[in-house]
Write a protein that holds these residues in place. Structure first.
Motif, PDB file in Angstrom:
ATOM      1  N   GLY A 149     123.341  28.409  61.655  1.00 29.23           N
ATOM      2  CA  GLY A 149     124.183  28.998  62.690  1.00 29.23           C
ATOM      3  C   GLY A 149     123.401  29.718  63.776  1.00 29.23           C
ATOM      4  N   TYR A 150     122.424  30.521  63.365  1.00 32.21           N
ATOM      5  CA  TYR A 150     121.675  31.303  64.345  1.00 32.21           C
ATOM      6  C   TYR A 150     120.436  30.572  64.861  1.00 32.21           C
ATOM      7  N   GLY A 151     119.950  29.590  64.114  1.00 27.98           N
ATOM      8  CA  GLY A 151     118.823  28.793  64.601  1.00 27.98           C
ATOM      9  C   GLY A 151     119.245  27.820  65.686  1.00 27.98           C
ATOM     10  N   ALA A 152     120.539  27.440  65.680  1.00 29.52           N
ATOM     11  CA  ALA A 152     121.036  26.471  66.665  1.00 29.52           C
ATOM     12  C   ALA A 152     120.939  27.010  68.089  1.00 29.52           C
ATOM     13  N   ARG A 153     120.875  28.330  68.253  1.00 26.79           N
ATOM     14  CA  ARG A 153     120.821  28.897  69.599  1.00 26.79           C
ATOM     15  C   ARG A 153     119.554  28.481  70.350  1.00 26.79           C
ATOM     16  N   PHE A 154     118.532  28.066  69.614  1.00 24.94           N
ATOM     17  CA  PHE A 154     117.299  27.625  70.279  1.00 24.94           C
ATOM     18  C   PHE A 154     117.483  26.274  70.972  1.00 24.94           C
ATOM     19  N   LEU A 155     118.616  25.624  70.712  1.00 31.13           N
ATOM     20  CA  LEU A 155     118.934  24.365  71.391  1.00 31.13           C
ATOM     21  C   LEU A 155     119.785  24.604  72.635  1.00 31.13           C
ATOM     22  N   HIS A 156     119.979  25.861  72.966  1.00 31.94           N
ATOM     23  CA  HIS A 156     120.861  26.239  74.074  1.00 31.94           C
ATOM     24  C   HIS A 156     120.478  25.540  75.378  1.00 31.94           C
ATOM     25  N   ARG A 157     119.201  25.535  75.700  1.00 35.89           N
ATOM     26  CA  ARG A 157     118.756  24.919  76.959  1.00 35.89           C
ATOM     27  C   ARG A 157     119.004  23.421  76.977  1.00 35.89           C
ATOM     28  N   VAL A 158     118.777  22.793  75.842  1.00 30.03           N
ATOM     29  CA  VAL A 158     118.972  21.344  75.765  1.00 30.03           C
ATOM     30  C   VAL A 158     120.415  20.978  76.098  1.00 30.03           C
ATOM     31  N   PHE A 159     121.348  21.804  75.615  1.00 37.15           N
ATOM     32  CA  PHE A 159     122.759  21.486  75.789  1.00 37.15           C
ATOM     33  C   PHE A 159     123.358  22.126  77.045  1.00 37.15           C
ATOM     34  N   ALA A 160     122.492  22.450  77.999  1.00 38.69           N
ATOM     35  CA  ALA A 160     122.961  22.901  79.299  1.00 38.69           C
ATOM     36  C   ALA A 160     123.369  21.703  80.152  1.00 38.69           C
ATOM     37  N   ARG A 161     123.121  20.496  79.652  1.00 39.68           N
ATOM     38  CA  ARG A 161     123.443  19.270  80.393  1.00 39.68           C
ATOM     39  C   ARG A 161     124.618  18.537  79.740  1.00 39.68           C
TER      40      ARG A 161
ATOM     41  N   ARG B 172     136.040  14.693  73.453  1.00 39.61           N
ATOM     42  CA  ARG B 172     135.064  15.563  74.108  1.00 39.61           C
ATOM     43  C   ARG B 172     133.865  14.770  74.598  1.00 39.61           C
ATOM     44  N   ALA B 173     133.462  13.746  73.841  1.00 35.99           N
ATOM     45  CA  ALA B 173     132.315  12.924  74.238  1.00 35.99           C
ATOM     46  C   ALA B 173     132.607  12.163  75.526  1.00 35.99           C
ATOM     47  N   LEU B 174     133.863  11.778  75.715  1.00 37.10           N
ATOM     48  CA  LEU B 174     134.247  11.053  76.927  1.00 37.10           C
ATOM     49  C   LEU B 174     134.395  11.989  78.118  1.00 37.10           C
ATOM     50  N   ARG B 175     134.618  13.276  77.831  1.00 33.76           N
ATOM     51  CA  ARG B 175     134.758  14.274  78.886  1.00 33.76           C
ATOM     52  C   ARG B 175     133.841  15.450  78.568  1.00 33.76           C
ATOM     53  N   PRO B 176     132.529  15.227  78.633  1.00 36.25           N
ATOM     54  CA  PRO B 176     131.574  16.269  78.227  1.00 36.25           C
ATOM     55  C   PRO B 176     131.602  17.473  79.156  1.00 36.25           C
ATOM     56  N   GLY B 177     131.307  18.621  78.563  1.00 33.73           N
ATOM     57  CA  GLY B 177     131.195  19.844  79.343  1.00 33.73           C
ATOM     58  C   GLY B 177     129.757  20.322  79.332  1.00 33.73           C
ATOM     59  N   THR B 178     129.549  21.550  79.778  1.00 32.77           N
ATOM     60  CA  THR B 178     128.234  22.176  79.719  1.00 32.77           C
ATOM     61  C   THR B 178     128.429  23.578  79.172  1.00 32.77           C
ATOM     62  N   LEU B 179     127.342  24.265  78.961  1.00 32.79           N
ATOM     63  CA  LEU B 179     127.430  25.642  78.468  1.00 32.79           C
ATOM     64  C   LEU B 179     128.031  26.566  79.520  1.00 32.79           C
ATOM     65  N   ASP B 180     128.061  26.098  80.781  1.00 29.90           N
ATOM     66  CA  ASP B 180     128.636  26.904  81.851  1.00 29.90           C
ATOM     67  C   ASP B 180     130.125  26.640  82.041  1.00 29.90           C
ATOM     68  N   THR B 181     130.652  25.643  81.331  1.00 34.65           N
ATOM     69  CA  THR B 181     132.081  25.344  81.406  1.00 34.65           C
ATOM     70  C   THR B 181     132.652  25.360  80.004  1.00 34.65           C
ATOM     71  N   PRO B 182     132.824  26.561  79.420  1.00 29.96           N
ATOM     72  CA  PRO B 182     133.217  26.694  78.025  1.00 29.96           C
ATOM     73  C   PRO B 182     134.540  26.027  77.693  1.00 29.96           C
ATOM     74  N   GLN B 183     135.452  25.897  78.692  1.00 33.22           N
ATOM     75  CA  GLN B 183     136.714  25.257  78.391  1.00 33.22           C
ATOM     76  C   GLN B 183     136.515  23.793  78.036  1.00 33.22           C
ATOM     77  N   GLU B 184     135.462  23.163  78.578  1.00 27.34           N
ATOM     78  CA  GLU B 184     135.169  21.772  78.255  1.00 27.34           C
ATOM     79  C   GLU B 184     134.367  21.650  76.967  1.00 27.34           C
ATOM     80  N   VAL B 185     133.638  22.686  76.634  1.00 24.24           N
ATOM     81  CA  VAL B 185     132.819  22.654  75.431  1.00 24.24           C
ATOM     82  C   VAL B 185     133.676  22.847  74.187  1.00 24.24           C
ATOM     83  N   GLY B 186     134.852  23.421  74.383  1.00 24.14           N
ATOM     84  CA  GLY B 186     135.728  23.629  73.232  1.00 24.14           C
ATOM     85  C   GLY B 186     135.649  25.059  72.743  1.00 24.14           C
TER      86      GLY B 186
END
Length: 209
Positions: A172-184, A98-112
């Motif tokens: 689990g629920y606090g991680a959602r605040f990192l949502h914007r960071v992982f948009a890339r 996954r690290a070699l083929r990163p996805g974004t939050l907009d491409t859930p199939q790549e995010v796993g």
């Protein structure tokens, strides 16, 4: 007026909470998985619930006396160690891919975007195939709790159980605040590379320990 007998009970439960939290918060495979599920906001409730319930069961087993049985059955820990090592190394390989083929939050199939069944099975494996769970939660925590006598050991266990539930909910629920960071994609590359390195290290440690 509150009875003075209430104070020792609160202190015992608080000691269990602190001890349990100190064991659970340590960086590990299970926490990394919960963090990742929280960031992608998929199957968070069942994953958090499964982790918390598993911990409560393990704490109860340790207090009820299975710690004594495990201490006299090193073969059982060895089997769990090898199974856990194999799973962690395989998980490390998937994370590296996954690290070699990163996805974004907009491409859930790549995010796993794993199915619920896959997420549950992965969570179960990361929890119950981890020998440190039995050494720390069952043996060590169980031994400390049983030193409290009755009913202190159960109050101690209650505190540890509350710590576990609180931690997994926060993670689990606090991680959602990192949502914007992982948009890339770069952020996912870094996270999955870190998870791969962690799983690889843990897997190798289990093999050579």
């Amino acid at each position: 007026m509150v009875s003075m007998d209430f104070t020792p009970s609160v202190l015992t439960a608080a000691a269990g909470f602190g001890t349990g939290l100190s064991l659970i918060v340590a960086i590990g495979a299970q926490n990394a998985f919960v963090l990742r599920q929280g960031i992608v906001r998929r199957h968070v409730l069942p994953v958090v619930a499964l982790c918390a319930v598993s911990d409560v069961i393990l704490i109860g087993l340790g207090i009820s006396g299975i710690a004594t049985i495990l201490s006299h059955a090193p073969g059982a820990i060895t089997v769990i160690r090898w199974a856990g090592a194999a799973f962690l190394l395989a998980y490390a390989a998937f994370a590296a891919r996954r690290a070699l083929r990163p996805g974004t939050l907009d491409t859930p199939q790549e995010v796993g975007s794993a199915t619920l069944a896959t997420a549950v099975l992965t969570c179960l494996a990361l929890t119950w195939l981890n020998p440190h769970v039995y050494l720390d939660t069952v043996l060590m925590l169980g031994s400390v709790a049983n030193n409290q006598g009755d009913p202190g050991r159960w109050l101690f266990g209650l505190g540890a159980a509350v710590a576990s539930v609180s931690w997994f909910l926060a993670l689990g629920y606090g991680a959602r605040f990192l949502h914007r960071v992982f948009a890339r994609p770069a952020a996912w590359r870094a996270l999955d590379a870190g998870i791969a390195a962690l799983m690889l290290t843990l897997g190798i440690t289990l093999v050579v320990s």
